[in-house]
Design an enzyme around this catalytic site. Structure first.
Site, short mmCIF file in Angstrom:
data_model
loop_
_atom_site.label_atom_id
_atom_site.label_comp_id
_atom_site.label_asym_id
_atom_site.label_seq_id
_atom_site.Cartn_x
_atom_site.Cartn_y
_atom_site.Cartn_z
N GLU A 1 9.21 1.51 11.17
CA GLU A 1 10.19 2.60 11.07
C GLU A 1 9.39 3.89 11.10
O GLU A 1 8.68 4.21 10.14
CB GLU A 1 11.01 2.44 9.79
CG GLU A 1 11.82 1.15 9.80
CD GLU A 1 12.64 0.89 8.54
OE1 GLU A 1 13.52 0.03 8.59
OE2 GLU A 1 12.39 1.54 7.51
N GLU B 1 7.89 16.50 15.77
CA GLU B 1 8.45 16.34 14.42
C GLU B 1 7.72 17.26 13.45
O GLU B 1 6.49 17.22 13.36
CB GLU B 1 8.28 14.88 13.97
CG GLU B 1 8.88 14.62 12.60
CD GLU B 1 8.56 13.22 12.06
OE1 GLU B 1 7.38 12.80 12.11
OE2 GLU B 1 9.49 12.56 11.58
N LYS C 1 0.88 -1.18 0.00
CA LYS C 1 0.00 0.00 0.00
C LYS C 1 0.92 1.22 0.00
O LYS C 1 1.42 1.64 1.04
CB LYS C 1 -0.87 -0.01 1.27
CG LYS C 1 -2.27 0.51 1.06
CD LYS C 1 -2.34 1.98 0.68
CE LYS C 1 -2.16 2.87 1.87
NZ LYS C 1 -1.86 4.28 1.47
N CYS D 1 13.18 10.96 7.33
CA CYS D 1 12.96 10.68 8.76
C CYS D 1 14.23 10.92 9.57
O CYS D 1 14.15 11.18 10.77
CB CYS D 1 12.51 9.25 8.93
SG CYS D 1 13.71 8.07 8.27
P1 NAD Z 1 1.74 8.36 7.37
O1 NAD Z 1 1.89 7.55 8.61
O2 NAD Z 1 0.69 9.38 7.32
O3 NAD Z 1 1.45 7.39 6.12
C1 NAD Z 1 2.31 6.32 5.80
C2 NAD Z 1 1.50 5.24 5.10
O4 NAD Z 1 0.54 4.71 6.00
C3 NAD Z 1 0.71 5.76 3.90
O5 NAD Z 1 0.73 4.78 2.89
C4 NAD Z 1 -0.68 5.93 4.47
O6 NAD Z 1 -1.71 5.85 3.53
C5 NAD Z 1 -0.75 4.75 5.42
N1 NAD Z 1 -1.71 4.87 6.51
C6 NAD Z 1 -2.13 6.01 7.13
N2 NAD Z 1 -3.01 5.70 8.10
C7 NAD Z 1 -3.15 4.35 8.10
C8 NAD Z 1 -3.92 3.43 8.87
N3 NAD Z 1 -4.72 3.84 9.85
N4 NAD Z 1 -3.81 2.11 8.60
C9 NAD Z 1 -2.99 1.67 7.62
N5 NAD Z 1 -2.25 2.50 6.84
C10 NAD Z 1 -2.32 3.82 7.09
O7 NAD Z 1 3.18 8.95 7.08
P2 NAD Z 1 3.59 9.95 5.90
O8 NAD Z 1 3.04 11.30 6.19
O9 NAD Z 1 3.29 9.28 4.61
O10 NAD Z 1 5.19 9.98 6.06
C11 NAD Z 1 5.88 10.87 6.90
C12 NAD Z 1 6.21 10.19 8.21
O11 NAD Z 1 6.94 8.99 7.98
C13 NAD Z 1 7.07 11.02 9.12
O12 NAD Z 1 6.62 10.90 10.43
C14 NAD Z 1 8.44 10.38 8.98
O13 NAD Z 1 9.31 10.57 10.06
C15 NAD Z 1 8.07 8.95 8.83
N6 NAD Z 1 9.15 8.18 8.19
C16 NAD Z 1 9.91 7.34 8.96
C17 NAD Z 1 10.96 6.63 8.38
C18 NAD Z 1 11.85 5.71 9.18
O14 NAD Z 1 12.61 4.95 8.56
N7 NAD Z 1 11.83 5.74 10.50
C19 NAD Z 1 11.19 6.77 7.03
C20 NAD Z 1 10.39 7.63 6.28
C21 NAD Z 1 9.36 8.34 6.88
O1 6OD Z 2 18.18 4.36 3.75
C1 6OD Z 2 17.35 3.58 4.22
O2 6OD Z 2 17.48 2.35 4.15
C2 6OD Z 2 16.17 4.10 4.92
N1 6OD Z 2 15.33 3.18 5.43
C3 6OD Z 2 15.96 5.43 5.00
C4 6OD Z 2 14.87 6.03 5.63
C5 6OD Z 2 14.70 7.35 5.49
C6 6OD Z 2 13.59 8.02 6.05
O3 6OD Z 2 12.97 8.89 5.49
#
Ligand code: NAD
Ligand code: 6OD
Length: 503
Positions: free
Chosen positions: A271, A407, A195, A305
């Site tokens: 993550e 954040e 998804k 992130c």
């Molecule tokens: P989000 O949580 O809003 O959405 C991520 C995914 O989850 C999307 O595909 C969304 O449609 C889906 N989703 C949303 N609600 C859901 C639910 N109730 N059930 C199932 N799926 C659901 O995140 P975003 O805004 O797309 O991304 C930004 C966030 O992601 C930031 O907080 C960022 O720090 C985090 N992030 C973390 C990492 C990491 O590796 N730790 C990497 C990239 C992004």
């Molecule tokens: O580099 C990667 O493998 C990884 N998981 C990066 C995540 C970045 C977050 O936005």
């Protein structure tokens, strides 16, 4: 993250307009219509990129059934070596379709083409090669058991796939993060329902076609489009046919997914968000540190992130770092993705810009002094409809302020002074998150010492986002559950079964 979309019932009397690109779900090797469509807009100028077909319960059921059938088919009987060969072929095919994937990623995100090439798409190919190598070299425990009563036995463990895995990913590095999870899931012999984010549906759909082209059997990877709550995301995570969920996204979404899988006790790998700190000691190589801070704060418009949003600077060099970083922020070039001089794209959407702008207001209310940015840039006609924001830098805030605790996920950072090493570590660790940290110092003993005391999953010294795909990746606290990378990924995506044979 909510999205600025419109939803239209898709019926025979209301067909999708021919001229608009249609992005369908990909189930069992076929493009499948959704229950309705939503608009995907270009964050560069607000133009319509595609109408995306949203999956309802029925489409998610079909995708899970296709994945289950594929698990029971030839894919489920392949040897590890055969799967590794397919993974390497996928990497080759990604490289052949490199420009198409770059175009898909740039269209959806507005990020500079150079970044999409050097980071996103390059890493997609690298992810498949890395996990072909990891699974080929992976071993498991075996013990020759000798009991006091004289019995002897051979205990050995074999890996089995977890099963049908739900892969739910965000919009910031869409293809990189999808393939980071897909490659080890496939290496472990699983089948998958993906998804992608509603903001970035294009590269996942294209990748699904590329996987077939590379020889992956139909149904092994399926893609359902849509949102979270009351849409494809929720239908997938609550589906009884899912054996595990791997998710990257916001911490609050992670909580919702934990609740969704709790009744059926499914494993999760998360993550999540971060509020990452950098600590700059007075003995750091200042030019290198300032360039590194600019990269860790502003890369991908701060939408990584791992990006730094809190910068603690030893008081003796505070003014120099502040001036140097403000100059770097002002030098960033916002512009169209195809312009090679562009360093910085827009935010992903108007909705996300509204969130970032609310933090720019909050910072002002909390007494911040602006050293750079702070608002919406004026980029001229053609770009007015985009989600542009100025790279921003603040002083005058401290750890008691919400701007420093929550954040933002945009191109922003607060500079805060410190006096001692102990104080710097305490300030950096004073957060509910725990994803990544950076220490800038020429004293490598201090570098090791401080890096190890950071309460995070990833601690860099004198660099940032330098990756070895065999290393553990993940966070503590609100930043996640579990580790992926190298054999850590295999530990999530496979179930070891122990066999005990009395000798
Ligand atoms: P989000 O949580 O809003 O959405 C991520 C995914 O989850 C999307 O595909 C969304 O449609 C889906 N989703 C949303 N609600 C859901 C639910 N109730 N059930 C199932 N799926 C659901 O995140 P975003 O805004 O797309 O991304 C930004 C966030 O992601 C930031 O907080 C960022 O720090 C985090 N992030 C973390 C990492 C990491 O590796 N730790 C990497 C990239 C992004
Ligand atoms: O580099 C990667 O493998 C990884 N998981 C990066 C995540 C970045 C977050 O936005």
């Amino acid at each position: 993250m909510t999205s600025q979309t419109t939803s239209l019932p898709l019926t025979a009397s209301n067909p999708a307009p021919q001229a608009t690109r249609q992005l369908r779900n990909f189930i069992g090797g076929e493009h499948v219509d959704g229950v309705r469509t939503f608009d995907k807009l270009n964050p560069v100028d607000g133009s319509l990129i595609a109408e995306v077909h949203e999956s309802g319960r029925h489409e998610v059921d079909r995708a899970v059934a296709a994945a289950r059938a594929a698990l029971d088919g030839p894919w489920g009987r392949m040897t590890t070596g055969e799967r590794a060969t397919i993974l390497r072929r996928i990497a080759d095919t990604i490289e052949r379709r490199f420009d198409d994937l770059v175009a898909a990623e740039v269209g959806d995100t507005g990020k500079p083409e150079t970044l999409a090439r050097d980071l996103d798409v390059a890493r997609a190919a690298a992810n498949f090669r890395a996990f072909a190598d990891v699974v080929s070299a992976a071993g498991l425990d075996s013990f020759l058991t000798e009991l006091p009563d004289g019995r002897r036995a051979l205990n050995y463990a074999v890996r089995k796939p977890l099963g049908v895995v739900a892969v739910i990913v965000p919009w910031n590095l869409p293809l990189l993060l999808l393939t980071w999870k897909l490659a080890p899931a496939l290496a472990g012999g699983n089948t998958v329902v993906v998804k992608p984010s509603e903001e970035t549906p294009s590269s996942a759909t294209l990748l699904a076609e590329i996987l077939l082209e590379a020889g992956l059997p139909a149904g092994v990877v399926n893609v359902v489009h849509g949102f979270g709550e009351d849409s494809a995301g929720e239908f997938l995570t609550t589906h009884p046919g899912i054996d595990g969920v791997t998710f990257t996204g916001e911490s609050s979404t992670g909580s919702a997914i934990m609740r969704a899988v709790a009744p059926r006790v499914r494993p999760v790998s998360f993550e999540l968000g971060g509020k990452n700190a950098a600590v700059v000691f007075a003995d750091a190589d200042l030019d290198t540190a300032i360039a590194g801070l600019a990269r860790s704060t502003y890369l991908n418009t701060g939408q990584v992130c791992l990006c730094t949003e809190r910068i603690y600077v030893e008081r003796a060099i505070f003014d120099d770092v502040a001036a140097g970083l403000a100059e770097q922020a002002a030098r960033l070039r916002l512009g169209r993705p195809e312009d090679p001089a562009t360093t910085t794209g827009p935010l992903i959407s108007q909705a996300h810009r509204a969130k970032v702008l609310s933090y720019l207001d909050l910072a002002q209310q909390e007494g911040a002094t602006l050293l750079a940015g702070g608002g919406i840039p004026s980029l001229g006609p053609g770009l007015d409809g985009g989600s542009w924001i100025e790279p921003t830098l603040w002083t005058g805030l401290d750890n008691s302020h919400r701007t420093v605790r929550e954040e933002v996920f945009g191109p922003v950072a607060a500079l805060i002074p410190f006096d001692t090493e102990e104080e710097a570590i305490a300030l950096a660790n004073d957060t509910d998150y725990g994803l990544a940290a950076v220490t800038w110092t020429r004293d490598l003993s201090r570098g090791h010492r401080v890096a190890q005391r950071m309460r995070v999953g990833m601690s860099w010294v004198n660099t940032w986002y330098l990756r070895d795909l065999r290393s553990p990746f993940g966070g503590v606290g609100l930043s996640g559950i579990g580790r992926e990378g190298g054999h850590h990924s295999l530990e999530f995506y496979t179930e070891p079964t122990n066999v005990c044979v009395q000798l």
